[in-house]
Design a protein around this motif. Structure first.
Motif, PDB file in Angstrom:
ATOM      1  N   GLU A 146       0.817  -1.215   0.000  1.00 13.29           N
ATOM      2  CA  GLU A 146       0.000   0.000   0.000  1.00 13.29           C
ATOM      3  C   GLU A 146       0.847   1.261   0.000  1.00 13.29           C
ATOM      4  O   GLU A 146       0.488   2.254  -0.627  1.00 13.29           O
ATOM      5  CB  GLU A 146      -0.969  -0.006   1.192  1.00 13.29           C
ATOM      6  CG  GLU A 146      -2.037   1.053   1.063  1.00 13.29           C
ATOM      7  CD  GLU A 146      -3.196   0.875   2.014  1.00 13.29           C
ATOM      8  OE1 GLU A 146      -3.955   1.846   2.147  1.00 13.29           O
ATOM      9  OE2 GLU A 146      -3.352  -0.204   2.605  1.00 13.29           O
ATOM     10  N   ALA A 162       1.709   1.965  -3.564  1.00 11.05           N
ATOM     11  CA  ALA A 162       0.574   1.765  -4.470  1.00 11.05           C
ATOM     12  C   ALA A 162       0.632   2.656  -5.705  1.00 11.05           C
ATOM     13  O   ALA A 162       0.209   2.241  -6.785  1.00 11.05           O
ATOM     14  CB  ALA A 162      -0.747   1.972  -3.730  1.00 11.05           C
ATOM     15  N   TYR A 168      -0.590   2.046  -9.801  1.00  9.39           N
ATOM     16  CA  TYR A 168      -1.883   2.637 -10.131  1.00  9.39           C
ATOM     17  C   TYR A 168      -2.020   2.926 -11.625  1.00  9.39           C
ATOM     18  O   TYR A 168      -3.050   2.633 -12.223  1.00  9.39           O
ATOM     19  CB  TYR A 168      -2.134   3.899  -9.307  1.00  9.39           C
ATOM     20  CG  TYR A 168      -3.507   4.451  -9.511  1.00  9.39           C
ATOM     21  CD1 TYR A 168      -4.608   3.855  -8.899  1.00  9.39           C
ATOM     22  CD2 TYR A 168      -3.740   5.546 -10.338  1.00  9.39           C
ATOM     23  CE1 TYR A 168      -5.895   4.334  -9.095  1.00  9.39           C
ATOM     24  CE2 TYR A 168      -5.020   6.039 -10.537  1.00  9.39           C
ATOM     25  CZ  TYR A 168      -6.087   5.422  -9.916  1.00  9.39           C
ATOM     26  OH  TYR A 168      -7.359   5.893 -10.114  1.00  9.39           O
ATOM     27  N   CYS A 176     -10.419   1.125  -5.647  1.00 10.27           N
ATOM     28  CA  CYS A 176      -8.997   1.487  -5.692  1.00 10.27           C
ATOM     29  C   CYS A 176      -8.781   2.946  -5.315  1.00 10.27           C
ATOM     30  O   CYS A 176      -7.833   3.264  -4.589  1.00 10.27           O
ATOM     31  CB  CYS A 176      -8.407   1.188  -7.069  1.00 10.27           C
ATOM     32  SG  CYS A 176      -8.153  -0.585  -7.358  1.00 10.27           S
ATOM     33  N   ARG A 222      -8.785   3.258  -1.740  1.00  7.55           N
ATOM     34  CA  ARG A 222      -7.751   2.420  -1.107  1.00  7.55           C
ATOM     35  C   ARG A 222      -8.347   1.184  -0.435  1.00  7.55           C
ATOM     36  O   ARG A 222      -7.809   0.668   0.521  1.00  7.55           O
ATOM     37  CB  ARG A 222      -6.897   3.234  -0.149  1.00  7.55           C
ATOM     38  CG  ARG A 222      -6.210   4.396  -0.849  1.00  7.55           C
ATOM     39  CD  ARG A 222      -5.326   5.145   0.079  1.00  7.55           C
ATOM     40  NE  ARG A 222      -4.058   4.430   0.141  1.00  7.55           N
ATOM     41  CZ  ARG A 222      -2.896   4.983  -0.111  1.00  7.55           C
ATOM     42  NH1 ARG A 222      -2.819   6.240  -0.416  1.00  7.55           N
ATOM     43  NH2 ARG A 222      -1.795   4.278  -0.043  1.00  7.55           N
ATOM     44  N   TYR A 255      -8.378  -1.920  -1.472  1.00  9.00           N
ATOM     45  CA  TYR A 255      -7.788  -2.811  -2.469  1.00  9.00           C
ATOM     46  C   TYR A 255      -8.286  -4.250  -2.360  1.00  9.00           C
ATOM     47  O   TYR A 255      -8.451  -4.921  -3.377  1.00  9.00           O
ATOM     48  CB  TYR A 255      -6.261  -2.776  -2.381  1.00  9.00           C
ATOM     49  CG  TYR A 255      -5.704  -1.389  -2.584  1.00  9.00           C
ATOM     50  CD1 TYR A 255      -5.946  -0.692  -3.766  1.00  9.00           C
ATOM     51  CD2 TYR A 255      -4.956  -0.772  -1.601  1.00  9.00           C
ATOM     52  CE1 TYR A 255      -5.449   0.585  -3.952  1.00  9.00           C
ATOM     53  CE2 TYR A 255      -4.445   0.501  -1.779  1.00  9.00           C
ATOM     54  CZ  TYR A 255      -4.695   1.184  -2.961  1.00  9.00           C
ATOM     55  OH  TYR A 255      -4.203   2.436  -3.143  1.00  9.00           O
TER      56      TYR A 255
END
Length: 141
Positions: free
Chosen positions: A67, A70, A74, A104, A107, A109
């Motif tokens: 994370e 991330a 992306y 997404c 966040r 995920y």
């Protein structure tokens, strides 16, 4: 709310980036706080990301497992999702794609990852693939 994992003998999982393996007996693990956990059957190796839906799943999985990093994944996710949505005409799958994108951006995920499984199943059905699993090696949830 705690997360309870029932583990098979020898089952592997990733916990906050560390690969952990259960011993030789069934076990139960209870996580009391938020952590990134992914069972072995849900982990996809990069070389297995060889179809459009799997190319969406992989960067989402990486965002979930890393994370803090991330942002690195992306742009790939956005590119692959945009390509996929450009050729899909199924309204339900398109709605799932929008939900994946929303998760997404928020966040969330893991939620996005589980919806990505539906894209892989849809793709496998349409392409006539006989998947050994979704996505990478084990039984479906």
């Amino acid at each position: 709310m705690p997360l309870k994992l029932s583990l098979k003998p020898g089952e592997k999982f990733v916990l906050n980036g560390a690969v952990v393996q259960n011993g030789d007996r069934r076990g139960v693990l209870v996580l009391q706080n938020k952590a990134s956990v992914l069972r072995e059957k849900d982990i996809m190796q990069q070389e297995a990301a060889n179809t459009p839906a799997r190319r969406i799943y992989f960067p989402v999985m990486m965002m979930y497992l890393d994370e803090a990093g991330a942002a690195r994944y992306y742009d790939e996710f956005v590119l692959r999702l945009t390509e996929f949505m450009g050729v899909i005409r199924n309204a339900e799958i398109l709605t799932d794609c929008v939900s994946i994108s929303k998760f997404c951006m928020e966040r969330e995920y893991y939620k996005a990852l589980m919806l990505c499984r539906k894209l892989i199943e849809y793709e496998d059905e349409r392409l006539g693939n006989v998947p050994s699993s979704v996505p990478a090696g084990g039984d479906k949830r």
